[in-house]
Write an enzyme that holds these catalytic residues in place. Sequence first.
Site, PDB file in Angstrom:
ATOM      1  N   SER A   6       0.779  -1.015  -0.022  1.00  0.00           N
ATOM      2  CA  SER A   6       0.010   0.127  -0.043  1.00  0.00           C
ATOM      3  C   SER A   6       0.705   1.083  -0.014  1.00  0.00           C
ATOM      4  CB  SER A   6      -1.014   0.131   1.285  1.00  0.00           C
ATOM      5  OG  SER A   6      -1.682  -1.163   1.362  1.00  0.00           O
TER       6      SER A   6
HETATM    7  N1  SAH Z   1      -0.228  -5.526   4.151  1.00  0.00           N
HETATM    8  C1  SAH Z   1       0.386  -5.678   2.767  1.00  0.00           C
HETATM    9  C2  SAH Z   1      -0.188  -5.435   1.409  1.00  0.00           C
HETATM   10  C3  SAH Z   1      -1.211  -6.262   1.344  1.00  0.00           C
HETATM   11  S1  SAH Z   1      -1.809  -6.447  -0.441  1.00  0.00           S
HETATM   12  C4  SAH Z   1       1.684  -5.213   2.811  1.00  0.00           C
HETATM   13  O1  SAH Z   1       2.005  -4.256   3.884  1.00  0.00           O
HETATM   14  O2  SAH Z   1       2.513  -5.468   1.964  1.00  0.00           O
HETATM   15  C5  SAH Z   1      -3.110  -7.660   0.364  1.00  0.00           C
HETATM   16  C6  SAH Z   1      -2.855  -9.003   0.395  1.00  0.00           C
HETATM   17  O3  SAH Z   1      -3.865  -9.538   0.898  1.00  0.00           O
HETATM   18  C7  SAH Z   1      -2.120  -9.905  -0.747  1.00  0.00           C
HETATM   19  O4  SAH Z   1      -1.059 -10.034  -0.563  1.00  0.00           O
HETATM   20  C8  SAH Z   1      -3.167 -10.744  -0.978  1.00  0.00           C
HETATM   21  O5  SAH Z   1      -2.809 -12.044  -1.271  1.00  0.00           O
HETATM   22  C9  SAH Z   1      -4.041 -10.873   0.447  1.00  0.00           C
HETATM   23  N2  SAH Z   1      -5.164 -11.658   0.574  1.00  0.00           N
HETATM   24  C10 SAH Z   1      -6.111 -11.442   0.027  1.00  0.00           C
HETATM   25  N3  SAH Z   1      -7.290 -12.152   0.500  1.00  0.00           N
HETATM   26  C11 SAH Z   1      -6.767 -12.747   1.358  1.00  0.00           C
HETATM   27  C12 SAH Z   1      -7.299 -13.705   2.344  1.00  0.00           C
HETATM   28  N4  SAH Z   1      -8.510 -14.174   2.199  1.00  0.00           N
HETATM   29  N5  SAH Z   1      -6.506 -14.287   3.283  1.00  0.00           N
HETATM   30  C13 SAH Z   1      -5.322 -13.668   3.443  1.00  0.00           C
HETATM   31  N6  SAH Z   1      -4.636 -12.888   2.580  1.00  0.00           N
HETATM   32  C14 SAH Z   1      -5.601 -12.190   1.694  1.00  0.00           C
END
Ligand code: SAH
Length: 214
Positions: free
Chosen positions: A63
Amino acid sequence: MRVDPKRTRERMVREQLEGRGVSDPAVLSAMREIPRHIFVEEALAAKAYLDCPLPIGEGQTISQPYVVALMTEVLQVRPGMRVLEIGTGSGYQATVLARMGADVYTVERIKSLFFAARQRFLDMRLFSVRCKLDDGTLGWPDEAPFDRIMVTAGGPNLPEPLLEQLGDPGRLVIPVGVSRGNQNLLLVEKQDGEVRKTDLGGVSFVDLVGAHGW
Ligand code: SAH
């Protein structure tokens, strides 16, 4: 990277965070310290402090710094709190929470991202971050309740298991939206058995996929 990361980080904090009203000293100092450029591929390291999200592989993104700061600030994280994060991604957000003294539980569903983030936590000797490869829309029942919950992917609504696993008092933030890639950031506060929801405005996150996601 050619730019001096420490000075670049200080500028990121001053212009992108303080400049937009982020004022929690713990958030600002964590983001001033953490080398954000190690959470992206080397080819993108020089862009790590720009005012935008960046790709981290598998169609996912780290993000924008301001969004990380805003979500962390509204959670009101204090040392010793148990914080659940859904969507480990690069591990940057979990590292911010850990630097603020929280005990972090983070869940990621994509294997390659999970292993890369876990390796970063080990390399940083960040033992207060526990990570799990699973569908995070189910939460982490064995470790509940949590003082704080942060969802860093956007879903159609608030997954019921997460609300159940939120402690009382507790705070949770999640991007929620009827169309994919276009959400409103929702703050959920639990206090004395009551649940209050506040809309914090428009955001754009990658999809929250899973049993209680898209
Ligand atoms: N917080 C992260 C950015 C997240 S991007 C950082 O600091 O880099 C969103 C993430 O959520 C992705 O890696 C995606 O694979 C994950 N995601 C989406 N649905 C999910 C779920 N049901 N359980 C766990 N992770 C999930």
